[in-house]
Design an enzyme around this catalytic site. Structure first.
Site, short mmCIF file in Angstrom:
data_model
loop_
_atom_site.label_atom_id
_atom_site.label_comp_id
_atom_site.label_asym_id
_atom_site.label_seq_id
_atom_site.Cartn_x
_atom_site.Cartn_y
_atom_site.Cartn_z
N ARG A 26 0.85 -1.72 -0.06
CA ARG A 26 0.21 0.39 -0.30
C ARG A 26 0.84 0.98 0.03
O ARG A 26 0.51 2.35 -0.33
CB ARG A 26 -0.60 0.16 0.93
CG ARG A 26 -1.60 -0.80 1.24
CD ARG A 26 -3.07 -0.99 3.14
NE ARG A 26 -1.53 -1.22 3.66
CZ ARG A 26 -2.12 -0.99 5.20
NH1 ARG A 26 -2.30 -0.92 5.70
NH2 ARG A 26 -0.98 -0.87 5.63
N GLU A 31 7.17 7.65 11.44
CA GLU A 31 6.90 8.95 12.03
C GLU A 31 8.03 9.39 12.33
O GLU A 31 9.05 8.68 12.79
CB GLU A 31 7.22 7.30 13.89
CG GLU A 31 5.77 8.37 14.55
CD GLU A 31 5.85 7.96 16.06
OE1 GLU A 31 5.20 7.58 16.51
OE2 GLU A 31 7.16 7.41 17.04
N ASP A 50 7.89 24.26 13.57
CA ASP A 50 7.89 24.24 11.76
C ASP A 50 8.22 24.62 10.59
O ASP A 50 7.55 26.20 10.73
CB ASP A 50 6.73 23.31 11.54
CG ASP A 50 6.94 21.63 12.78
OD1 ASP A 50 7.92 21.95 13.87
OD2 ASP A 50 6.44 20.43 12.49
N ASN A 51 9.04 24.38 9.73
CA ASN A 51 9.21 25.46 8.81
C ASN A 51 9.11 24.15 7.78
O ASN A 51 8.99 23.70 7.87
CB ASN A 51 9.97 25.84 8.54
CG ASN A 51 10.52 27.37 9.69
OD1 ASN A 51 9.13 27.62 10.24
ND2 ASN A 51 11.64 27.74 9.93
N ARG A 61 20.74 27.79 -1.18
CA ARG A 61 20.08 28.63 0.26
C ARG A 61 20.84 28.61 0.89
O ARG A 61 21.42 27.33 1.94
CB ARG A 61 18.82 27.83 0.40
CG ARG A 61 17.75 27.93 -0.29
CD ARG A 61 16.12 27.94 0.07
NE ARG A 61 15.14 27.30 -0.78
CZ ARG A 61 14.61 28.64 -0.68
NH1 ARG A 61 14.43 30.24 -0.49
NH2 ARG A 61 13.68 28.82 -2.53
N HIS A 64 22.91 29.55 6.44
CA HIS A 64 22.85 30.66 7.57
C HIS A 64 22.49 30.69 9.13
O HIS A 64 22.35 29.01 9.01
CB HIS A 64 20.93 31.10 6.91
CG HIS A 64 20.65 30.99 5.67
ND1 HIS A 64 19.58 30.48 5.29
CD2 HIS A 64 20.67 32.12 4.51
CE1 HIS A 64 19.40 31.10 3.81
NE2 HIS A 64 20.38 32.43 3.45
N LYS A 73 18.25 23.18 14.41
CA LYS A 73 17.43 22.12 13.31
C LYS A 73 17.71 20.73 13.09
O LYS A 73 18.16 20.46 13.19
CB LYS A 73 17.29 23.00 11.42
CG LYS A 73 17.52 24.28 12.23
CD LYS A 73 17.39 25.17 10.44
CE LYS A 73 17.44 26.90 11.06
NZ LYS A 73 18.11 27.41 9.47
N HIS A 120 24.36 26.96 8.13
CA HIS A 120 23.32 26.12 7.64
C HIS A 120 22.71 26.37 6.43
O HIS A 120 21.72 27.06 6.10
CB HIS A 120 21.59 25.12 8.43
CG HIS A 120 21.19 24.16 7.76
ND1 HIS A 120 19.85 24.83 7.04
CD2 HIS A 120 20.73 23.06 7.50
CE1 HIS A 120 19.17 23.14 6.71
NE2 HIS A 120 19.38 21.81 6.58
N TYR A 133 11.34 21.22 8.27
CA TYR A 133 12.49 21.51 9.49
C TYR A 133 12.04 22.56 10.59
O TYR A 133 11.48 22.52 10.56
CB TYR A 133 13.83 22.28 8.75
CG TYR A 133 13.82 23.27 8.52
CD1 TYR A 133 13.93 25.15 9.35
CD2 TYR A 133 13.53 23.85 7.29
CE1 TYR A 133 13.71 25.37 9.28
CE2 TYR A 133 13.61 25.68 6.81
CZ TYR A 133 13.39 26.81 7.46
OH TYR A 133 13.07 27.97 7.02
N LYS A 171 21.34 38.28 -1.52
CA LYS A 171 21.82 38.36 0.14
C LYS A 171 22.54 36.74 0.08
O LYS A 171 23.72 37.10 0.81
CB LYS A 171 20.39 38.04 0.70
CG LYS A 171 20.87 38.02 2.53
CD LYS A 171 19.74 37.67 3.29
CE LYS A 171 18.79 36.58 2.56
NZ LYS A 171 17.56 36.21 4.10
N ASP A 172 22.47 35.75 -0.10
CA ASP A 172 23.41 34.53 0.00
C ASP A 172 24.71 34.50 -0.69
O ASP A 172 25.71 34.15 -0.12
CB ASP A 172 23.06 33.16 -0.22
CG ASP A 172 21.49 32.19 0.98
OD1 ASP A 172 21.93 33.46 1.30
OD2 ASP A 172 20.58 31.88 0.44
#
Length: 184
Positions: A26, A31, A50-51, A61, A64, A73, A120, A133, A171-172
């Site tokens: 299936r 979890e 949570d993001n 990315r 940061h 994180k 990160h 995350y 920015k990065d």
């Protein structure tokens, strides 16, 4: 239910977490977070936010961090694949300036825990990737810091392929190298 496999990385405080996956014809069930399993494994962090983000292939990315309100994180990918990187910015650490990278994907279901005191970032390897995350502190927009993704002093070996067009925010692209950046 649950139970997780926790593997320490070469840099103290970083962990690869592999949840138990229950699968049959299936599909599967996993979890992704159970506080009791984490505590039993010696991981006692408390998550408050949570993001989730979606990015296309070649998006890089990061790197940061939050200065006065650092965030631990717990990161994972629910669609696609990324190369995820943490750089140690803890001034008193014997691994200061060292990096660790791991591929996270919807397929391997690995998670990566990055504690406070690290920069990160990630590079999207698949056509698209959805990245989730959990954070140990709230995001404070005025507290943001960053580290240049291509700093030669760190030497991250990003898996950039010939067919990959890098997409990096303005920015990065402007962050400084490790010699000129914040230390925890």
């Amino acid at each position: 239910m649950g139970k997780i496999k926790v593997t320490s990385c070469d840099i103290e405080g970083l962990y690869i977490i592999e949840p138990t996956v229950f699968g049959d014809e299936r599909g599967y069930f996993v979890e992704t977070y159970n506080k009791n399993d984490f505590v039993e494994a010696g991981l006692n962090m408390e998550f408050v936010q949570d993001n989730q983000s979606m990015s296309v292939k070649g998006v890089l990315r990061g790197l940061h961090f939050q200065k006065q309100y650092p965030q631990g994180k717990l990161v994972r990918v629910v669609r696609g694949a990324v190369f995820d990187v943490a750089v140690d910015l803890r001034a008193s650490s014997k691994t200061y300036g060292k990096w660790y990278g791991v591929e996270l994907s919807a397929e391997n279901k690995k998670q990566f825990y990055i504690p406070e005191g690290f920069a990160h970032g990630f590079l999207v390897l698949s056509d698209e990737a959805e990245f989730c995350y959990k954070c140990t502190d709230f995001y404070h927009p005025n507290d943001e810091g960053g580290l240049l993704w291509s700093d030669e002093a760190i030497g991250i070996d990003w898996p950039i392929t010939e067919d990959m067009k890098l997409i990096i925010s303005e920015k990065d692209q402007k962050w400084l190298g490790i010699k000129d950046t914040f230390r925890f």
